[in-house]
Design a protein around this motif. Structure first.
Motif, PDB file in Angstrom:
ATOM      1  N   ASN A   1       2.316  -5.508  -0.030  1.00  0.00           N
ATOM      2  CA  ASN A   1       3.490  -4.914   0.615  1.00  0.00           C
ATOM      3  C   ASN A   1       3.160  -3.549   1.210  1.00  0.00           C
ATOM      4  OD1 ASN A   1       5.252  -7.030   0.220  1.00  0.00           O
ATOM      5  ND2 ASN A   1       6.120  -6.207  -1.653  1.00  0.00           N
ATOM      6  N   ASN A   2       2.377  -2.749   0.493  1.00  0.00           N
ATOM      7  CA  ASN A   2       1.979  -1.440   1.028  1.00  0.00           C
ATOM      8  C   ASN A   2       1.172  -1.594   2.315  1.00  0.00           C
ATOM      9  OD1 ASN A   2       3.176   0.020  -1.062  1.00  0.00           O
ATOM     10  ND2 ASN A   2       1.330   0.042  -2.310  1.00  0.00           N
ATOM     11  N   VAL A   3       0.232  -2.516   2.297  1.00  0.00           N
ATOM     12  CA  VAL A   3      -0.586  -2.769   3.488  1.00  0.00           C
ATOM     13  C   VAL A   3       0.281  -3.290   4.630  1.00  0.00           C
ATOM     14  CG1 VAL A   3      -2.361  -4.316   4.408  1.00  0.00           C
ATOM     15  CG2 VAL A   3      -2.772  -3.089   2.273  1.00  0.00           C
ATOM     16  N   GLY A   4       1.197  -4.190   4.313  1.00  0.00           N
ATOM     17  CA  GLY A   4       2.075  -4.737   5.336  1.00  0.00           C
ATOM     18  C   GLY A   4       2.981  -3.706   5.966  1.00  0.00           C
ATOM     19  N   GLN A   5       3.532  -2.815   5.147  1.00  0.00           N
ATOM     20  CA  GLN A   5       4.429  -1.785   5.680  1.00  0.00           C
ATOM     21  C   GLN A   5       3.687  -0.821   6.598  1.00  0.00           C
ATOM     22  OE1 GLN A   5       6.058  -0.346   2.007  1.00  0.00           O
ATOM     23  NE2 GLN A   5       7.426  -2.111   1.785  1.00  0.00           N
ATOM     24  N   THR A   6       2.460  -0.477   6.220  1.00  0.00           N
ATOM     25  CA  THR A   6       1.662   0.395   7.091  1.00  0.00           C
ATOM     26  C   THR A   6       1.341  -0.309   8.403  1.00  0.00           C
ATOM     27  OG1 THR A   6       0.678   1.520   5.187  1.00  0.00           O
ATOM     28  CG2 THR A   6      -0.482   1.715   7.266  1.00  0.00           C
ATOM     29  N   ALA A   7       0.965  -1.573   8.324  1.00  0.00           N
ATOM     30  CA  ALA A   7       0.672  -2.338   9.538  1.00  0.00           C
ATOM     31  C   ALA A   7       1.896  -2.420  10.436  1.00  0.00           C
ATOM     32  CB  ALA A   7       0.192  -3.738   9.166  1.00  0.00           C
ATOM     33  N   GLN A   8       3.056  -2.621   9.832  1.00  0.00           N
ATOM     34  CA  GLN A   8       4.281  -2.719  10.638  1.00  0.00           C
ATOM     35  C   GLN A   8       4.586  -1.405  11.351  1.00  0.00           C
ATOM     36  OE1 GLN A   8       7.690  -4.152   8.489  1.00  0.00           O
ATOM     37  NE2 GLN A   8       8.879  -4.515  10.347  1.00  0.00           N
ATOM     38  N   ARG A   9       4.410  -0.290  10.642  1.00  0.00           N
ATOM     39  CA  ARG A   9       4.666   1.008  11.273  1.00  0.00           C
ATOM     40  C   ARG A   9       3.678   1.295  12.399  1.00  0.00           C
ATOM     41  NH1 ARG A   9       5.726   2.387   6.039  1.00  0.00           N
ATOM     42  NH2 ARG A   9       3.563   3.022   5.739  1.00  0.00           N
TER      43      ARG A   9
END
Length: 207
Positions: free
Chosen positions: A99-107
């Motif tokens: 989730n942390n990796v995904g949120q950074t990728a989304q931003r």
């Protein structure tokens, strides 16, 4: 102790103090790992420190630093899982890192990377739920993953799939809210799902 100091500084809005504490803790945990070897405990401690450093970087707008920390933490948690097996704790840790990796990728606008991370996290959280049953923590974790995947699907204009994710998340949040009526977190979670679904429905009506 440094992590505790960092978390207190974080809560008080002293981001530079939090950063200093978390980075010192990270350095120490790298030293420990170098001395005692890659035990599961030492690896997990290192991954926790990396997440703390990543979250501080994220709040300070240092997205590349956040990405590096979160991706290193994710790699470590995959190593732990490979060593100790798919325990619920190791699976949950992996899902948090995804989730942390995904949120950074989304931003950062890397939507395909975000979707891949969120989908893997969602799959893991369904596995955990199937194994340990419908505990409040497992249900809440699943609802968070549904919110994340719904958000990236919405950003990618896959509105029907996004709506399905948000509706499933709302059902879970409602289940938690009814079971724990005095828990404000569950009330807030329910409100968030209702809000985003209301916005989707309003867009459908006007389009």
């Amino acid at each position: 102790s440094l992590n505790n100091v960092g978390k207190t500084a974080q809560r008080q809005g002293r981001e530079e103090d939090a950063r200093a504490a978390f980075e010192e803790s990270l350095d120490i945990r790298r030293q420990i790992l170098a001395r005692i070897g890659e035990t599961p405990e030492a690896l997990r401690d290192l991954s926790v420190s990396l997440n703390n450093v990543g979250q501080t970087a994220q709040r300070q707008g240092r997205e590349e630093d956040a990405r590096a920390a979160f991706e290193e933490s994710l790699d470590i948690r995959r190593q732990i899982l490979a060593r100790i097996g798919e325990t619920p704790e190791a699976l949950r840790d992996l899902s948090v890192s995804l989730n942390n990796v995904g949120q950074t990728a989304q931003r950062q606008g890397r939507e395909e990377d975000a979707r891949a991370a969120f989908e893997e996290s969602l799959d893991i959280r369904r596995q955990i739920l199937a194994r340990i049953g419908e505990t409040p923590e497992a249900l809440r974790d699943l609802s968070v993953s549904l919110s994340n995947i719904g958000s990236i699907r919405q950003a990618m204009n896959d509105i029907q799939a996004a709506q399905a994710s948000f509706e499933e998340g709302l059902d879970i949040a409602e289940q938690l809210r009814l079971a724990f009526p005095n828990n404000n977190d569950y009330k807030a979670l329910t409100g968030q799902f209702r809000q985003v679904l209301s916005e989707i429905n309003a867009t459908d009506t006007t389009s």
